[in-house]
Design an enzyme around this catalytic site. Sequence first.
Site, PDB file in Angstrom:
ATOM      1  N   ARG A  11       2.309 -18.899  23.036  1.00  0.00           N
ATOM      2  CA  ARG A  11       1.321 -20.118  22.143  1.00  0.00           C
ATOM      3  C   ARG A  11       0.355 -19.181  21.326  1.00  0.00           C
ATOM      4  O   ARG A  11      -0.041 -17.997  21.707  1.00  0.00           O
ATOM      5  CB  ARG A  11       0.346 -20.778  23.037  1.00  0.00           C
ATOM      6  CG  ARG A  11       1.085 -21.818  24.037  1.00  0.00           C
ATOM      7  CD  ARG A  11       1.524 -23.026  23.143  1.00  0.00           C
ATOM      8  NE  ARG A  11       2.041 -23.989  24.148  1.00  0.00           N
ATOM      9  CZ  ARG A  11       3.557 -24.444  24.052  1.00  0.00           C
ATOM     10  NH1 ARG A  11       4.273 -23.627  23.515  1.00  0.00           N
ATOM     11  NH2 ARG A  11       4.084 -25.238  24.714  1.00  0.00           N
ATOM     12  N   HIS A  48       7.933 -21.948  15.432  1.00  0.00           N
ATOM     13  CA  HIS A  48       8.123 -22.630  16.847  1.00  0.00           C
ATOM     14  C   HIS A  48       9.220 -22.951  17.059  1.00  0.00           C
ATOM     15  O   HIS A  48       9.532 -24.079  17.466  1.00  0.00           O
ATOM     16  CB  HIS A  48       6.957 -23.450  17.004  1.00  0.00           C
ATOM     17  CG  HIS A  48       6.465 -23.800  18.323  1.00  0.00           C
ATOM     18  ND1 HIS A  48       5.402 -24.136  18.408  1.00  0.00           N
ATOM     19  CD2 HIS A  48       7.149 -23.687  19.518  1.00  0.00           C
ATOM     20  CE1 HIS A  48       5.078 -24.308  19.863  1.00  0.00           C
ATOM     21  NE2 HIS A  48       6.464 -24.055  20.535  1.00  0.00           N
TER      22      HIS A  48
END
Length: 313
Positions: A228, A276
């Site tokens: 993250r 991502h």
Amino acid sequence: MKLQLYVPDGRYDPWIAGFAEALPEAQCVTWEDSRGEPADYAVVWRPPIDMLRGRTDLKAVFNLGAGVDGILRLRDEDPQALPAGVPIVRLDDAGMAAQMAEYVTSAVLRYFRRLDDYAAQAQAGKWKFLKPHRREDFTIGVMGIGTLGTHIARTLAGFGFPVRGWSRTARAVEGVVGFHGDAGRAPFLDGLRVLVNVLPLTPQTENILNGELFGKLAQGAYVINVARGQHLVEADLLAAVQAGQVAGATLDVFRAEPLPAEHPFWQEPRITITPHISALTLREDSIAQIAGKIRALRAGQPIAGVVDLQRGY
Ligand code: NAP
Ligand code: GLV
């Protein structure tokens, strides 16, 4: 049996068709079309705050990803945001471990084999031999030896790299030297040539990739963040790259996604950016896993992947 779905992009049709096939006994409805109606199960990715708050009808909430920070963070806005006593179940691999291992291995090999340096030379029309790195000097550390980290670590060990793993509790993975807890952190980091972060985002792991940590790695180490964006203190990474403490980084996740056009990472050639994508949620695998877990729950059997709300993952 009713399943209520929420996906932020609103592209429901393939999900509804997939669940209709995998779980024909279920009626599958979108959150937008069924607000206020009871359902047995919610299947969500980053749900809105009013979707789960105060619900007494749900038997489980299934998260369409491995990381549950997008659900648990709702508690910061409202401590009552999650339905009391309802299990939250995350995806457990569902085809993500293989993708992560491919992504991380390709980033490691690109750095290990100096392919970015050769690409820069090729741009300049330069034919020049560069001193190779030595595999035995190239210790790689994987932070987070869970479902994904274990597969990444094993894959890298299969290439003959010395591999270390770090977890909260002791984990034994063949071919990987294990460290755990606060006491294991410094010896785990000491002299690493490559650091891979695949930790869940929790209050304990937020901002863990910072200047103090970079200082413990080998001079010129390489950083790969596939977990993250909130794990990384972005200014500290830029400073470490500019000072040469960190040679470069491959980053798949960012504090703000999409990464804003004016972000300095875009201007730093030693930082490789991807949007991502290191481990995508594979629809068919995910639906099959969730359908299997719903059947198990209905048969009164235990299931894997139930999130510990105190621990945060
Ligand atoms: P997991 O199976 O729950 O594994 C988490 C690992 O982190 C475990 O080994 C755990 O230790 C360790 N850990 C947690 N807190 C820690 C702490 N404070 N100190 C040290 N170790 C700690 O999770 P996973 O399925 O591998 O997924 C990991 C993360 O990857 C997800 O949470 C998500 O954020 C990220 N992810 C990213 C993408 C992407 O496309 N970029 C895709 C999927 C997942 P224990 O073993 O002791 O519990
Ligand atoms: C993706 O980021 C996931 O957590 O599955």
